[in-house]
Design a protein around this motif. Structure first.
Motif, short mmCIF file in Angstrom:
data_model
loop_
_atom_site.label_atom_id
_atom_site.label_comp_id
_atom_site.label_asym_id
_atom_site.label_seq_id
_atom_site.Cartn_x
_atom_site.Cartn_y
_atom_site.Cartn_z
N VAL A 173 0.83 -1.21 0.00
CA VAL A 173 0.00 0.00 0.00
C VAL A 173 0.87 1.25 0.00
CG1 VAL A 173 -1.68 1.32 1.35
CG2 VAL A 173 -1.98 -1.14 1.04
N ALA A 174 1.94 1.26 0.79
CA ALA A 174 2.83 2.43 0.81
C ALA A 174 3.48 2.64 -0.55
CB ALA A 174 3.91 2.24 1.88
N GLN A 175 3.90 1.55 -1.19
CA GLN A 175 4.51 1.65 -2.52
C GLN A 175 3.53 2.18 -3.55
OE1 GLN A 175 5.91 -2.33 -3.15
NE2 GLN A 175 7.42 -2.21 -1.49
N ALA A 176 2.25 1.92 -3.34
CA ALA A 176 1.23 2.39 -4.28
C ALA A 176 0.95 3.88 -4.12
CB ALA A 176 -0.06 1.60 -4.08
N ILE A 177 1.06 4.38 -2.88
CA ILE A 177 0.70 5.77 -2.61
C ILE A 177 1.81 6.75 -2.99
CG2 ILE A 177 0.13 7.41 -0.76
CD1 ILE A 177 -1.29 5.10 0.66
N ARG A 178 3.05 6.40 -2.76
CA ARG A 178 4.16 7.34 -3.00
C ARG A 178 4.18 7.93 -4.40
NH1 ARG A 178 7.25 3.16 -0.40
NH2 ARG A 178 7.51 3.59 1.82
N LEU A 218 4.76 10.34 2.54
CA LEU A 218 5.45 9.07 2.36
C LEU A 218 6.62 9.19 1.37
CD1 LEU A 218 2.52 6.48 2.21
CD2 LEU A 218 3.88 7.20 4.18
N ALA A 219 6.52 10.16 0.45
CA ALA A 219 7.60 10.38 -0.51
C ALA A 219 8.68 11.29 0.04
CB ALA A 219 7.03 10.97 -1.79
N GLY A 220 8.51 11.78 1.27
CA GLY A 220 9.51 12.65 1.88
C GLY A 220 9.44 14.09 1.44
N ARG A 221 8.34 14.49 0.82
CA ARG A 221 8.21 15.86 0.33
C ARG A 221 7.48 16.77 1.32
NH1 ARG A 221 7.02 15.70 -6.14
NH2 ARG A 221 8.66 14.20 -6.71
N ALA A 222 6.86 16.18 2.32
CA ALA A 222 6.14 16.96 3.33
C ALA A 222 6.30 16.26 4.68
CB ALA A 222 4.66 17.10 2.98
N ALA A 223 6.18 17.03 5.75
CA ALA A 223 6.32 16.47 7.10
C ALA A 223 5.00 15.91 7.59
CB ALA A 223 6.81 17.55 8.06
N GLY A 224 5.08 14.80 8.31
CA GLY A 224 3.88 14.26 8.93
C GLY A 224 3.41 15.12 10.07
N ARG A 225 4.34 15.59 10.88
CA ARG A 225 4.03 16.52 11.97
C ARG A 225 5.23 17.42 12.18
NH1 ARG A 225 2.17 15.62 17.03
NH2 ARG A 225 0.81 13.92 16.37
N ASP A 268 -6.09 -0.22 -4.12
CA ASP A 268 -6.80 -1.41 -4.58
C ASP A 268 -6.03 -2.07 -5.72
OD1 ASP A 268 -9.60 -1.34 -3.19
OD2 ASP A 268 -9.30 0.70 -3.90
N ILE A 269 -5.52 -1.25 -6.65
CA ILE A 269 -4.79 -1.78 -7.79
C ILE A 269 -3.56 -2.54 -7.33
CG2 ILE A 269 -3.51 -1.17 -9.87
CD1 ILE A 269 -5.31 1.29 -10.13
N ALA A 270 -2.79 -1.92 -6.45
CA ALA A 270 -1.55 -2.55 -6.00
C ALA A 270 -1.82 -3.85 -5.24
CB ALA A 270 -0.76 -1.59 -5.12
N LEU A 271 -2.76 -3.81 -4.30
CA LEU A 271 -3.07 -5.02 -3.55
C LEU A 271 -3.71 -6.06 -4.46
CD1 LEU A 271 -4.40 -4.00 -0.01
CD2 LEU A 271 -2.40 -5.37 -0.55
#
Length: 329
Positions: A30-35, A280-287, A305-308
């Motif tokens: 899922v993480a690989q799909a979102i980045r 997740l791509a390191g372009r913005a901070a989570g907090r 859904d596609i990735a899974l």
């Protein structure tokens, strides 16, 4: 798949249930799909929806493209819930995959298990990126399908959690959530809360997955400094959004489209500070700081859904599951 007859592999619900996959693999896929959404490599347009005039049914269609896998897919969801009668609920989802490199169909599958995994996996990834430092207590609100895998995936993402608390109003749902959790973590327990306010006041991470009839509505005043609120369904009041120090969304466009029940008295929806893909791509901070109260809006991303689905289809093929249908013969 037979490229001469252009056959389609059909994967039934039983086929998908027979596929073995670890929770760590689910989170990784899922993480690989979102980045890739952060740089436009993948595409996740807003979903289409249609409802019956009496609101007895609602249908969704989600089209997307996974640029990493070069797979295009359509996810269709149909829910029939006359008069919100849980006993008469009918819910069907399917996922159709196409190989955008070879230009051929891949598979048509039941999407129930995939949907039940990808949504809580996204919540868990949000928690891993945005939870306060040394988070120890998590509260899950709701006991429906989306809630069943929420705690196992959350604990996989945040193994330092010490207390896992559940608030629900349906005994069968509570039992199902606890049973699913025990299947993955037999040495851990889930506390069932009777007072949602008291549970919310002690939580570092809160996930709202309840249905629209839930009596739970956690207010911003109840939250401790640094608390992370993740909204999937219901259970969190609009104040948790409007009084948050930072707002995260899986998709700002989707939040604008489906977040109408979160607007303030003036009809305004709070702006999004960062999307999960950028984090997740390191372009913005989570907090930005340990005391920030963060609100995160988790709406469905068809790229997950596609990735899974593609991962399940590959595993199913390796296990000899499914049926080849010469649909275009």
């Amino acid at each position: 798949m037979d490229t001469e007859t252009k056959s389609l592999r059909i994967l039934t619900r039983s086929d998908i249930e027979a596929v073995d996959i670890t929770l760590t693999d689910v989170l990784d896929v899922v993480a690989q799909a979102i980045r890739p959404l952060a740089d436009g490599t993948s595409a996740n347009p807003a979903k289409l929806s249609v409802s019956a005039p009496d609101d007895s049914s609602v249908s969704y269609a989600m089209l997307g493209r996974d640029g990493t896998r070069k797979v295009v897919a359509v996810r269709a969801s149909y829910r029939h819930d006359p008069h919100r009668d849980r006993a008469r609920l009918r819910h069907y989802t399917t996922l159709t995959l196409y190989d955008d490199d070879a230009g051929l169909p891949l598979a048509l599958m039941d999407c129930g298990r995939i949907g039940a995994l990808r949504t809580p996996a996204v919540s868990a990834l949000i928690a891993r990126a945005c939870a306060p430092p040394n988070a120890r207590t998590a509260l899950l609100i709701g006991t429906g399908t989306t809630a069943r895998m929420a705690l196992p995936l959350l604990l996989t993402a945040l193994p330092g959690l010490e207390r896992l608390v559940l608030y629900g109003t349906h005994p069968d749902g509570i039992a199902a959530v606890c049973e699913q959790f025990a299947a993955h973590f037999p040495d851990r327990t889930v506390e069932v809360a009777g007072d949602v306010r008291a549970a919310a006041e002690g939580a570092d991470v809160l996930i709202g997955t309840a249905g629209p009839t839930t009596p739970a509505a956690v207010e911003a005043d109840w939250l401790k400094p640094g608390a992370l609120c993740v909204l999937v369904g219901y259970g969190l009041a609009p104040s948790t959004l409007h009084r948050a120090d930072r707002v995260i969304a899986t998709s700002a466009d989707q939040m604008a489209h489906t977040g109408g029940d979160l607007v303030d008295a003036g009809g305004t929806l709070r702006r999004v500070d960062a999307e999960l893909a950028g984090i997740l791509a390191g372009r913005a901070a989570g907090r930005a700081g340990p005391g920030e109260r963060i609100f995160a809006y988790n709406s469905g991303l068809v790229v997950t859904d596609i990735a899974l689905g593609h991962h399940f289809a590959r595993l199913a093929l390796e296990q000899g599951l499914g049926t080849e249908i010469p649909l275009w013969k």
